[in-house]
Write a protein that holds these residues in place. Sequence first.
Motif, PDB file in Angstrom:
ATOM      1  N   SER A 457      61.075  42.022   6.191  1.00 58.60           N
ATOM      2  CA  SER A 457      59.934  42.654   6.851  1.00 58.60           C
ATOM      3  C   SER A 457      59.863  44.163   6.623  1.00 58.60           C
ATOM      4  O   SER A 457      58.922  44.801   7.088  1.00 58.60           O
ATOM      5  CB  SER A 457      59.975  42.375   8.357  1.00 58.60           C
ATOM      6  N   THR A 458      60.811  44.727   5.929  1.00 57.31           N
ATOM      7  CA  THR A 458      60.841  46.181   5.731  1.00 57.31           C
ATOM      8  C   THR A 458      60.963  46.506   4.249  1.00 57.31           C
ATOM      9  O   THR A 458      61.828  45.987   3.554  1.00 57.31           O
ATOM     10  CB  THR A 458      62.037  46.811   6.471  1.00 57.31           C
ATOM     11  N   THR A 459      60.091  47.384   3.781  1.00 55.48           N
ATOM     12  CA  THR A 459      60.148  47.844   2.394  1.00 55.48           C
ATOM     13  C   THR A 459      60.030  49.362   2.370  1.00 55.48           C
ATOM     14  O   THR A 459      59.098  49.930   2.947  1.00 55.48           O
ATOM     15  CB  THR A 459      59.011  47.234   1.552  1.00 55.48           C
ATOM     16  N   GLU A 502      45.663  69.552 -16.953  1.00 52.01           N
ATOM     17  CA  GLU A 502      46.475  69.760 -15.750  1.00 52.01           C
ATOM     18  C   GLU A 502      47.857  69.148 -15.958  1.00 52.01           C
ATOM     19  O   GLU A 502      47.993  68.050 -16.504  1.00 52.01           O
ATOM     20  CB  GLU A 502      45.790  69.111 -14.549  1.00 52.01           C
ATOM     21  N   ARG A 503      48.890  69.845 -15.488  1.00 47.98           N
ATOM     22  CA  ARG A 503      50.271  69.359 -15.552  1.00 47.98           C
ATOM     23  C   ARG A 503      50.845  69.433 -14.144  1.00 47.98           C
ATOM     24  O   ARG A 503      50.792  70.494 -13.505  1.00 47.98           O
ATOM     25  CB  ARG A 503      51.096  70.201 -16.523  1.00 47.98           C
ATOM     26  N   ALA A 504      51.388  68.315 -13.667  1.00 46.41           N
ATOM     27  CA  ALA A 504      51.772  68.263 -12.262  1.00 46.41           C
ATOM     28  C   ALA A 504      53.074  67.507 -12.061  1.00 46.41           C
ATOM     29  O   ALA A 504      53.414  66.587 -12.814  1.00 46.41           O
ATOM     30  CB  ALA A 504      50.666  67.600 -11.442  1.00 46.41           C
ATOM     31  N   ASN A 505      53.798  67.908 -11.015  1.00 48.62           N
ATOM     32  CA  ASN A 505      54.952  67.166 -10.509  1.00 48.62           C
ATOM     33  C   ASN A 505      54.530  66.506  -9.198  1.00 48.62           C
ATOM     34  O   ASN A 505      54.022  67.185  -8.291  1.00 48.62           O
ATOM     35  CB  ASN A 505      56.132  68.102 -10.271  1.00 48.62           C
ATOM     36  N   TYR A 506      54.764  65.208  -9.103  1.00 53.35           N
ATOM     37  CA  TYR A 506      54.258  64.435  -7.963  1.00 53.35           C
ATOM     38  C   TYR A 506      55.404  63.655  -7.326  1.00 53.35           C
ATOM     39  O   TYR A 506      56.131  62.931  -8.010  1.00 53.35           O
ATOM     40  CB  TYR A 506      53.171  63.470  -8.447  1.00 53.35           C
ATOM     41  N   PHE A 507      55.552  63.814  -6.006  1.00 55.89           N
ATOM     42  CA  PHE A 507      56.590  63.127  -5.244  1.00 55.89           C
ATOM     43  C   PHE A 507      55.921  62.258  -4.173  1.00 55.89           C
ATOM     44  O   PHE A 507      54.930  62.676  -3.554  1.00 55.89           O
ATOM     45  CB  PHE A 507      57.530  64.131  -4.582  1.00 55.89           C
ATOM     46  N   ASP A 508      56.488  61.088  -3.952  1.00 54.03           N
ATOM     47  CA  ASP A 508      55.895  60.160  -2.985  1.00 54.03           C
ATOM     48  C   ASP A 508      57.000  59.326  -2.347  1.00 54.03           C
ATOM     49  O   ASP A 508      57.961  58.921  -3.021  1.00 54.03           O
ATOM     50  CB  ASP A 508      54.890  59.246  -3.689  1.00 54.03           C
ATOM     51  N   ALA A 509      56.873  59.068  -1.042  1.00 49.09           N
ATOM     52  CA  ALA A 509      57.835  58.215  -0.339  1.00 49.09           C
ATOM     53  C   ALA A 509      57.140  57.555   0.834  1.00 49.09           C
ATOM     54  O   ALA A 509      56.228  58.137   1.443  1.00 49.09           O
ATOM     55  CB  ALA A 509      59.038  59.022   0.152  1.00 49.09           C
ATOM     56  N   GLY A 510      57.561  56.330   1.159  1.00 51.49           N
ATOM     57  CA  GLY A 510      56.922  55.637   2.266  1.00 51.49           C
ATOM     58  C   GLY A 510      57.673  54.404   2.700  1.00 51.49           C
ATOM     59  O   GLY A 510      58.678  54.004   2.097  1.00 51.49           O
ATOM     60  N   ILE A 511      57.171  53.797   3.779  1.00 51.92           N
ATOM     61  CA  ILE A 511      57.769  52.595   4.335  1.00 51.92           C
ATOM     62  C   ILE A 511      56.659  51.685   4.835  1.00 51.92           C
ATOM     63  O   ILE A 511      55.655  52.137   5.382  1.00 51.92           O
ATOM     64  CB  ILE A 511      58.753  52.938   5.484  1.00 51.92           C
ATOM     65  N   SER A 512      56.850  50.396   4.633  1.00 57.88           N
ATOM     66  CA  SER A 512      55.964  49.367   5.171  1.00 57.88           C
ATOM     67  C   SER A 512      56.799  48.459   6.062  1.00 57.88           C
ATOM     68  O   SER A 512      57.846  47.955   5.634  1.00 57.88           O
ATOM     69  CB  SER A 512      55.323  48.558   4.034  1.00 57.88           C
ATOM     70  N   GLN A 513      56.342  48.280   7.300  1.00 55.74           N
ATOM     71  CA  GLN A 513      57.095  47.490   8.272  1.00 55.74           C
ATOM     72  C   GLN A 513      56.220  46.380   8.829  1.00 55.74           C
ATOM     73  O   GLN A 513      55.160  46.637   9.400  1.00 55.74           O
ATOM     74  CB  GLN A 513      57.582  48.375   9.428  1.00 55.74           C
ATOM     75  N   LYS A 514      56.686  45.151   8.639  1.00 48.59           N
ATOM     76  CA  LYS A 514      56.010  43.996   9.223  1.00 48.59           C
ATOM     77  C   LYS A 514      56.582  43.814  10.633  1.00 48.59           C
ATOM     78  O   LYS A 514      57.657  43.246  10.811  1.00 48.59           O
ATOM     79  CB  LYS A 514      56.255  42.768   8.362  1.00 48.59           C
ATOM     80  N   VAL A 515      55.866  44.324  11.630  1.00 51.12           N
ATOM     81  CA  VAL A 515      56.367  44.343  12.999  1.00 51.12           C
ATOM     82  C   VAL A 515      56.431  42.942  13.573  1.00 51.12           C
ATOM     83  O   VAL A 515      57.429  42.529  14.175  1.00 51.12           O
ATOM     84  CB  VAL A 515      55.499  45.257  13.879  1.00 51.12           C
ATOM     85  N   THR A 516      55.356  42.200  13.419  1.00 48.16           N
ATOM     86  CA  THR A 516      55.297  40.796  13.812  1.00 48.16           C
ATOM     87  C   THR A 516      54.623  40.028  12.689  1.00 48.16           C
ATOM     88  O   THR A 516      54.236  40.617  11.669  1.00 48.16           O
ATOM     89  CB  THR A 516      54.497  40.609  15.113  1.00 48.16           C
ATOM     90  N   LYS A 517      54.465  38.754  12.866  1.00 45.96           N
ATOM     91  CA  LYS A 517      53.791  37.941  11.859  1.00 45.96           C
ATOM     92  C   LYS A 517      52.375  38.438  11.627  1.00 45.96           C
ATOM     93  O   LYS A 517      51.839  38.343  10.512  1.00 45.96           O
ATOM     94  CB  LYS A 517      53.767  36.480  12.304  1.00 45.96           C
ATOM     95  N   GLU A 518      51.772  39.006  12.680  1.00 47.94           N
ATOM     96  CA  GLU A 518      50.377  39.424  12.579  1.00 47.94           C
ATOM     97  C   GLU A 518      50.204  40.909  12.264  1.00 47.94           C
ATOM     98  O   GLU A 518      49.201  41.309  11.682  1.00 47.94           O
ATOM     99  CB  GLU A 518      49.635  39.132  13.897  1.00 47.94           C
ATOM    100  N   LEU A 519      51.157  41.748  12.659  1.00 50.48           N
ATOM    101  CA  LEU A 519      50.985  43.202  12.610  1.00 50.48           C
ATOM    102  C   LEU A 519      51.860  43.844  11.537  1.00 50.48           C
ATOM    103  O   LEU A 519      53.066  43.615  11.489  1.00 50.48           O
ATOM    104  CB  LEU A 519      51.330  43.811  13.968  1.00 50.48           C
ATOM    105  N   THR A 520      51.239  44.661  10.680  1.00 55.55           N
ATOM    106  CA  THR A 520      51.945  45.425   9.655  1.00 55.55           C
ATOM    107  C   THR A 520      51.579  46.894   9.786  1.00 55.55           C
ATOM    108  O   THR A 520      50.401  47.246   9.919  1.00 55.55           O
ATOM    109  CB  THR A 520      51.587  44.930   8.241  1.00 55.55           C
ATOM    110  N   LEU A 521      52.602  47.758   9.749  1.00 56.56           N
ATOM    111  CA  LEU A 521      52.403  49.197   9.830  1.00 56.56           C
ATOM    112  C   LEU A 521      52.960  49.857   8.573  1.00 56.56           C
ATOM    113  O   LEU A 521      53.888  49.338   7.951  1.00 56.56           O
ATOM    114  CB  LEU A 521      53.104  49.783  11.058  1.00 56.56           C
ATOM    115  N   GLY A 522      52.405  51.003   8.218  1.00 51.22           N
ATOM    116  CA  GLY A 522      52.890  51.724   7.055  1.00 51.22           C
ATOM    117  C   GLY A 522      52.682  53.214   7.194  1.00 51.22           C
ATOM    118  O   GLY A 522      51.767  53.670   7.893  1.00 51.22           O
ATOM    119  N   VAL A 523      53.533  53.982   6.554  1.00 52.03           N
ATOM    120  CA  VAL A 523      53.378  55.428   6.481  1.00 52.03           C
ATOM    121  C   VAL A 523      53.806  55.867   5.089  1.00 52.03           C
ATOM    122  O   VAL A 523      54.759  55.330   4.515  1.00 52.03           O
ATOM    123  CB  VAL A 523      54.204  56.148   7.576  1.00 52.03           C
TER     124      VAL A 523
END
Length: 725
Positions: A457-459, A502-523
């Motif tokens: 449930s967590t990625t 354009e030349r760029a450095n790009y950083f990204d991080a996040g989490i996806s959490q399946k709280v219940t069977k019905e509810l999924t949250l992410g940031v």
Amino acid sequence: MKLIYRKRQAVALAAAVALCQARAYGQTNGPVAATTQTNVTQLGNTTVVGHLNEERSAIVPDLGATAYTISKLQIQAEAQGENAGFNELVLRAPGVAQDSAANGDLHVRGEHANLQYRIDDVLLPESISGFGLELDPRFVDSMQLITGSLPAQYGFRTAGVVDIQTKTGIENGGEAGIYGGSYDTVRPFVEYGGKDGKWTYFGDASYEHNALGIENTAGSSSAIHDDTDQYKMFAHASYLIDESSRLTFMAGASYSTFQVPNTPGQSPFVTNAIPGIPTFDSTQLNENQAEQNYYGIIAYQKSAGDLNYQFSAYGRSSRVHFEPDSVGDLFFNGVASDVARNLYSGGLQLDASYQLGEKHTIRGGFMFLDEYVAENNSSVAFNLDPATGAPTTLHAPIIDNHDIHGIFAGAYIQDEWKILPKVTLNYGARFDEFYSSFDRENQPSPRVNLIYQPTDSTTLHAGYSRYFTPPPPESIDIPTFSKYAGTSAATASTLADTVKSERANYFDAGISQKVTKELTLGVDGYYKSARNQLDDGLFGQTLILDAFNYQQGLVYGVEFTASYVKGGFSAYANVAYSVARGKDWNSSQFLFDPGDAAYVKDNWIYLDHDQRVTGSFGVSYAWKEHNGTTRVYCDALYGSGLRTDGTASDGSNIPNGASVPAYSSVSIGAEQMFKWAGKDHLRARVDVVNFTDNVYQLRTGEGVGVNAPQYGMRRGIFGTLSYLF
């Protein structure tokens, strides 16, 4: 709206199968078990098609990137459904800021346009920047907006990837109907798909007329001089050569005409300078723009054991023509410019994957795109008195035509390494070359993404990407300054350094959490530091974008997402915080006021499309009755406001130093499917857009690259009646 971090593309097939099954229950999204039972084995070549679709998706997965998926059923549960503008679908994803159609329409994660579009994983060459949306939601089976730290297969346009999976025609049948309502809207449409032996095919076509083609320049309920006529079609055909290979053909065409809306009470540039015309009513201006786009794609896909690849060829023709009001534009702007840009492009693309043991999947490929742009400019302006600067007589027509040529070429290789059962590292690099008649640059770009799934449930994911973004040749303006000298068409500056990549450095991080069977949250959070930050805008009276650079750019933000699905009920909420800034215009300086340019050279400013907070929200519910399926929905958009010019304490102008007021727009609707002989045959739908009739402004007419005020659509009531056959 569902946030998905895919670790294996097999999940995509399971989701697609589940969506087919979910049609019967009105389900719009949600968790799906890989063991879901379906009837695909009873549909003949559907099994082979599904297998090849899975293999095609596995060639170019979005490992480590952030992918927001919108299904066909979700499209139906949003304002105007399949009759909405294509960009209205993308607006429901996190971090997408609404703009006026004439100013670029969408901004993803604080970026200028910089989006690439793919149809069935094949790159769609970009068209000339305009505001007639050639893509139609009616041919979309599902789509994703892929953002963040992109894997190595995605190059050049990197703010986001709009990946469209088309309807295929597996089941014979179609739909014909009519959509219409407020603003004189009428839109007949038809679509049909089917299969014949080894062939599957699908096509759709529509015509639309309305009286709100471009956003109103005033806050009134109706616009002045804003009619549009739009013709669109799309065709898709696929031939199964055998169980491991197929040929796919795609073609699209659109032709649109737009009246440019008028603003009452405009101040004149001159009075009594045009013989016999001492005054002019700005509501009587007659500016028009026509746009046409045509493209064709052919793709060969092969699945040979551990090796899978797809080879594609594509071509594109695009044209935008702005026709001025030959008298009125002189009266209000001092110049009347007839501008046409023609784009012709063609290219090749290869993507391949090879399963190397249990822990490694090697992927690689290349793309090549050749673009040719013909710019034709004819302007009428006043001669200026050298002593006073006052307009005197009309100058002879100024002809200033240019040809621009650009070549994009890139190659990549990467490895998906299954380090541990719950840890995957996707790393690689690409090398890109941009060669044009105005610039030549290249760059190697490393990419790395780490995906960690501690539980089912967590990625979690984190990544870094080096980006190389060449300027779009179709948005390059290279005037011959000497031709305009001494006239009212002359620019305040003749400095025109080359628009650079354009030349760029790009950083990204996040989490996806399946709280219940019905509810999924992410940031998800991101940070980008750029050199030669690209941007574009509208300068002068035409509605054709021009590109330029900031010497430095900085973009960062965070996105929060939530989705809930239970039975026929679904809900989503997306909230994003973003900051986008730039410093020092170091190309196409002639576009800007010299005073503004001096300020920006030493000061950071917000980009014109910077919007601090962006939100999208929606709920829908569907239930079945003996006579059909009923669906009701409510969705909303929120923005804290795009930028406009501000004023310093000494009264001087600060480019993009303020923002327009915050706004919101709520839409509601209902759809009823009626059954005949046990099948859905009749669809009736009503949509109320901006239900509360909010008056909100997207643009004030001030700011960098903003040439007119723009207001969001007032309340509109629309209905659809169609027959399914």
